[in-house]
Design an enzyme around this catalytic site. Structure first.
Site, PDB file in Angstrom:
ATOM      1  N   LYS A   1     -13.823  -0.665   8.525  1.00 25.71           N
ATOM      2  CA  LYS A   1     -13.019  -1.103   9.665  1.00 25.71           C
ATOM      3  C   LYS A   1     -11.578  -1.330   9.218  1.00 25.71           C
ATOM      4  CE  LYS A   1     -13.147  -5.497  11.182  1.00 25.71           C
ATOM      5  NZ  LYS A   1     -12.073  -6.323  10.596  1.00 25.71           N
ATOM      6  N   ASP A   2     -10.644  -0.980  10.086  1.00 26.04           N
ATOM      7  CA  ASP A   2      -9.237  -1.180   9.757  1.00 26.04           C
ATOM      8  C   ASP A   2      -8.479  -1.607  11.006  1.00 26.04           C
ATOM      9  OD1 ASP A   2      -8.832   1.086  11.310  1.00 26.04           O
ATOM     10  OD2 ASP A   2      -7.664   2.158   9.805  1.00 26.04           O
ATOM     11  N   MET A   3      -7.130  -1.547  10.933  1.00 24.17           N
ATOM     12  CA  MET A   3      -6.311  -2.017  12.039  1.00 24.17           C
ATOM     13  C   MET A   3      -5.349  -0.943  12.566  1.00 24.17           C
ATOM     14  SD  MET A   3      -5.505  -5.897  10.662  1.00 24.17           S
ATOM     15  CE  MET A   3      -4.694  -6.432  12.167  1.00 24.17           C
ATOM     16  N   GLU A   4      -5.587   0.329  12.175  1.00 22.15           N
ATOM     17  CA  GLU A   4      -4.692   1.361  12.696  1.00 22.15           C
ATOM     18  C   GLU A   4      -5.300   2.755  12.878  1.00 22.15           C
ATOM     19  OE1 GLU A   4      -4.849   1.829   8.498  1.00 22.15           O
ATOM     20  OE2 GLU A   4      -3.985   0.082   9.488  1.00 22.15           O
TER      21      GLU A   4
ATOM     22  N   THR B   1      -5.969   0.607   3.295  1.00 23.26           N
ATOM     23  CA  THR B   1      -7.136  -0.171   2.903  1.00 23.26           C
ATOM     24  C   THR B   1      -7.972  -0.514   4.132  1.00 23.26           C
ATOM     25  OG1 THR B   1      -5.857  -2.220   3.041  1.00 23.26           O
ATOM     26  CG2 THR B   1      -5.981  -1.135   0.888  1.00 23.26           C
TER      27      THR B   1
ATOM     28  N   GLU C   1       0.811  -1.209   0.000  1.00 25.88           N
ATOM     29  CA  GLU C   1       0.000   0.000   0.000  1.00 25.88           C
ATOM     30  C   GLU C   1       0.849   1.266   0.000  1.00 25.88           C
ATOM     31  OE1 GLU C   1      -3.395  -0.497   2.948  1.00 25.88           O
ATOM     32  OE2 GLU C   1      -2.250  -2.317   3.312  1.00 25.88           O
TER      33      GLU C   1
ATOM     34  N   ASP D   1     -12.497  -5.380   0.967  1.00 24.87           N
ATOM     35  CA  ASP D   1     -13.360  -6.538   1.219  1.00 24.87           C
ATOM     36  C   ASP D   1     -14.643  -6.076   1.892  1.00 24.87           C
ATOM     37  OD1 ASP D   1     -12.828  -7.146   4.421  1.00 24.87           O
ATOM     38  OD2 ASP D   1     -11.059  -6.375   3.414  1.00 24.87           O
TER      39      ASP D   1
END
Length: 263
Positions: A195-198, A112, A34, A221
């Site tokens: 939703k993400d992770m950071e 993403t 990314e 997704d």
């Protein structure tokens, strides 16, 4: 960037509203896939004499694009396992170190995300987050429960949204790729479109240090769809990264020569 009950956003705007944005830090999501298209797009150079503490794996690319000093920071790879440093821990550390070292006028968290079709998300859609919150910090004690959610508003950018025709939605962050029922309930409570992770970790640090931050998220997704998340993510990563690259380029072109109050 402002938390509820805080006037930091007003302070930031009043302090910088008449000064053109000069230094931008792009905090990328943890995947190198990314980050590299943006490095190439803005013709950035890797910093061989790191501004970060010795021994950390974080990588900074920098250069001048139009009237902007662009810094793109990627969390790098785990020194033991060699995988991308995903998740909130690396994101918060990198954001803190970047603000301390580079003194940005604006942070852009680009990456993403999973999207929810119930909120109008489709593969390749690009969202500008209106607010960020956590969905996996469950502390069922009064006040601590609100602290765990950690809601932060993104810096308002109505002109940017209008000009680029971006979708706007709430962002929910957690350290797991999957979505067990407890996380799902929290994400629904957060009213999240993506939703993400950071993101919420970046938002926390930006709010703490009073630096405006915006969040550009491209959907890889559909979380509430039929396909397994990991499978769909990998299948769409390349194409969606191209969409993210285009959107971030448009954001940079838009903010060039503008003040924070113009966003």
């Amino acid at each position: 960037m402002v938390s509820h009950g805080d006037k930091s956003e007003d302070a930031v705007v009043s302090q910088h509203q008449d000064r053109p944005i000069s230094t931008v830090v792009i905090i990328t999501a943890a995947m190198q896939t990314e980050a590299l298209p943006l490095v190439n797009k803005f013709q950035l150079t890797e910093d061989l004499e790191s501004v970060f503490p010795k021994g950390v794996p974080w990588v900074r690319y920098h250069g001048v694009y139009k009237d902007l000093n662009i810094n793109l920071v990627w969390p790098g790879k785990d020194l033991t396992l060699g995988v991308d440093n995903v998740g909130t821990l690396s994101a918060s550390l990198v954001t803190y170190a970047s603000i301390q070292a580079l003194k940005p006028d604006l942070i852009i968290n680009a990456g993403t995300a999973g999207g929810f079709k119930a909120k109008g998300a489709g593969i390749g859609d690009v969202f500008l987050a209106s607010e960020c919150a956590f969905h996996d910090r469950r502390i069922p004690i009064p006040v601590f429960d609100t602290y765990g959610v950690g809601l932060r508003q993104a810096f308002p950018a109505p002109n940017l949204v209008k000009e680029l025709n971006l979708k706007v939605g709430k962002l929910s962050t957690g350290d797991s790729l999957d979505m067990p029922p407890q996380d799902e309930a929290s994400i629904i409570a957060n009213d999240a479109a993506v939703k993400d992770m950071e993101g919420a970790a970046v938002a926390y640090v930006a709010d703490l240090l009073k630096v405006p931050a915006i969040f550009v998220k491209a959907v890889t997704d559909i979380v509430d769809g039929e396909k397994p998340t990991a499978e769909e993510f990998l299948q769409n990563l390349s194409a969606v990264t191209a969409a993210l690259d285009q959107a971030v380029t448009q954001v940079i072109d838009f903010i060039n020569g503008k003040c924070l109050s113009d966003l």
